[in-house]
Design a protein around this motif. Structure first.
Motif, PDB file in Angstrom:
ATOM      1  N   ASN A 256       6.959   4.708  -7.677  1.00 32.21           N
ATOM      2  CA  ASN A 256       5.872   3.968  -7.032  1.00 32.21           C
ATOM      3  C   ASN A 256       5.110   3.180  -8.097  1.00 32.21           C
ATOM      4  O   ASN A 256       4.973   3.607  -9.247  1.00 32.21           O
ATOM      5  CB  ASN A 256       4.925   4.921  -6.305  1.00 32.21           C
ATOM      6  N   SER A 258       1.341   1.072  -8.213  1.00 28.94           N
ATOM      7  CA  SER A 258       0.109   0.781  -7.465  1.00 28.94           C
ATOM      8  C   SER A 258      -0.968   0.327  -8.443  1.00 28.94           C
ATOM      9  O   SER A 258      -0.842   0.509  -9.666  1.00 28.94           O
ATOM     10  CB  SER A 258      -0.363   2.038  -6.707  1.00 28.94           C
ATOM     11  N   SER A 260      -5.459  -0.275  -8.794  1.00 25.80           N
ATOM     12  CA  SER A 260      -6.818  -0.100  -8.286  1.00 25.80           C
ATOM     13  C   SER A 260      -7.731  -0.886  -9.212  1.00 25.80           C
ATOM     14  O   SER A 260      -7.925  -0.508 -10.372  1.00 25.80           O
ATOM     15  CB  SER A 260      -7.207   1.381  -8.264  1.00 25.80           C
TER      16      SER A 260
END
Length: 552
Positions: A256, A258, A260
């Motif tokens: 994965n 990702s 932020s």
């Protein structure tokens, strides 16, 4: 329905300018179009079917961003300009160009983009490899090398090598062109698409090929690393080394990705492995990184699956096209070979014809020269004959002149002999005259002496007569007239007559002496004149004799 009503129903549009590596296009887009609508329009215009490698790029606030396909074009943060400029570029790179790039247009666009990246030094390439790549680029542009057509300097206006390579070596443009041409000449027979594919096959092995670099930091305060995204995975580089990654994550090993805010997290597939976190300078950078990661990962997974029907059809068409092009190239090669052979045979025939014409021309010229030589020889023979006649005439004249000179020489010798005889006679006469002159001088001296003695005797006689007269007739002075003078007077008269006669003889003698002296002087003068004439004649004869000798 009115015309105004029709105008209102027409959709509103805006203009865009699409810039490819080698061309520019302008389109009118509807206000409601999404990014995919514009992208499909450009692909149709280019005839491109392998659309998944490409995208539309634009620059906003100094950062390069890709147009999103699922959002409206005007809703995205694009430049506010008219027309709006987009660059149509390769967004994702294949792992193996020869297997994945099926269309010729796709190969050509990749070739132009990779070539530009190498020249702009976005992809590092060694000097030796740049020369080889440049030779393939020249083959793709100019075709087969022809030394008669591609003369030195034909690459002067082409940009083929990075400026870094040009600065690294102290070589002139002519030297670089010579090196490139040496490789270029070996690519004979390679078609344009094949030359471009060979270029890409070499370029795909370069360390920086297809890598998008982003500055990152392991904490929020320092940017001391580079993150690279390519077709094989994600790589972490040190800030000063873009060739060898410090750490790599292949797409098959990533579970994965990702982000932020400014933080981006990479989770490996192995749950026990450490999760890699890093920080970027902006949120947009993380979005762009994630977008590139998703696209490359999708292509990575697609390559390892069975091809779709569309891909299979494209590959079949590509194979057929390659086979057709191969046959076409072979046919063209055969035709070219036959044409070259025919041209060589034609050139040989033309050369032979030219040689025969040249030989005929030379033979004709030789014949003309022979005729001219014959005419010249005939003319020379005539001239020689005339010269022979003239020489014979001159010889006859010379013989006559020689005979005349011999006669003249004989005459001159005879005259010389006569003159010498005359000179000898003149010398003898002169000696005689000198002797006669001496004798006459002596006689004149004797005569003068006799004259002097006679005059002296005369004087003494006169003196004695006067003395006798004075003694015998002293009264005669006082008495000049006396009577008994007849006998004495007669005697005196007789003495006077004798004295007068004696005086007359003396005068006559002196006159004769003087006359003889004058005659002698006149003869002497004439003799000297004659001697001078003889000397002049002798001198003239000597000069004539010398001239006659020189002339002979």
């Amino acid at each position: 329905m009115s015309i105004r009503g029709l105008k209102k129903k027409q959709p509103k549009t805006f203009k865009v300018k699409i810039i490819t590596v080698d061309a520019e296009m302008e389109f009118s887009c509807e206000m409601k179009w999404k990014g995919k609508d514009l992208f499909d329009l450009v692909c149709r215009a280019l005839g491109l079917r392998e659309t998944w490698f490409f995208g539309l790029q634009y620059t906003i606030k100094g950062m390069c961003t890709w147009l999103k396909m699922d959002k409206k074009v005007l809703d995205q943060e694009i430049p506010k300009e008219d027309p709006i400029s987009f660059h149509f570029l390769a967004k994702f790179y294949p792992e193996k160009v020869e297997e994945e790039l099926l269309q010729e247009i796709t190969q050509h666009l990749f070739f132009l983009q990779v070539k530009k990246q190498i020249l702009d030094e976005e992809i590092y390439c060694s000097p030796e490899a740049t020369v080889l790549l440049a030779s393939y680029a020249v083959q793709a542009k100019y075709g087969d090398y022809d030394p008669n057509f591609h003369e030195p300097g034909f690459l002067a206006h082409d940009e083929l090598l990075p400026k870094r390579v040009l600065r690294q070596y102290q070589l002139t443009a002519e030297m670089w062109e010579e090196k490139i041409t040496a490789w270029y000449a070996e690519h004979r027979g390679i078609a344009r698409d094949e030359a471009e594919m060979n270029y890409l096959k070499i370029a795909q092995d370069l360390e920086m090929y297809g890598v998008n670099y982003f500055p990152i930091a392991q904490n929020k305060n320092h940017t001391d690393l580079l993150l690279g995204v390519d077709a094989k995975g994600i790589h972490i580089y040190s800030i000063n080394n873009r060739f060898s990654p410090n750490k790599s994550f292949e797409w098959s090993a990533i579970r994965n990705i990702s982000y932020s805010e400014k933080e981006l997290t990479i989770k490996p597939l192995d749950k026990k492995a450490e999760v890699f976190k890093f920080f970027s300078s902006q949120l947009k950078v993380n979005k762009l990184i994630l977008q590139l990661c998703i696209g490359n990962h999708d292509l990575f997974m697609r390559r390892r699956k069975v091809d779709s029907i569309e891909i299979q059809q494209m590959k079949a068409q590509a194979r057929e096209e390659k086979a057709r092009k191969k046959m076409e190239n072979q046919r063209l090669a055969r035709e070219k070979q036959l044409r070259e052979e025919a041209e060589r045979a034609k050139e040989e025939l033309e050369r032979r014809l030219f040689q025969l014409e040249d030989e005929a021309r030379q033979a004709n010229e030789a014949l003309l020269r022979s005729q001219e030589a014959a005419e010249l020889l005939a003319e020379k023979a005539q001239i020689a004959e005339e010269e022979a006649k003239l020489l014979a005439q001159n010889a006859a004249e010379a013989e006559q002149e020689r005979q005349r000179l011999e006669i003249t020489a004989l005459k001159t010798k005879e005259e010389k002999r006569l003159m010498e005889q005359k000179m000898r006679e003149a010398e003898l006469i002169a000696v005689k005259l000198v002797k006669e002159s001496d004798r006459r001088a002596k006689e004149a001296e004797h005569l003068k002496q006799d004259l002097h003695e006679a005059r002296e005797a005369e004087r003494k006689a006169k003196q004695k007569l006067l003395d006798i007269t004075r003694l015998n007739y002293p009264h005669m002075v006082k008495y000049p007239q006396y009577s008994p003078a007849d006998t004495r007077d007669a005697n005196f008269d007789k003495g006077s007559i004798k004295l007068d006669l004696k005086d007359i003889d003396l005068k006559r003698l002196s006159f004769e002496i003087e006359r003889e002296r004058l005659d002698y002087l006149e003869k002497s003068r004439k003799f000297e004149d004659r001697l001078k004439e003889l000397k002049s004649e002798i001198h003239a004869l000597k000069l004539e004799e010398k001239q006659s000798g020189l002339y002979s």
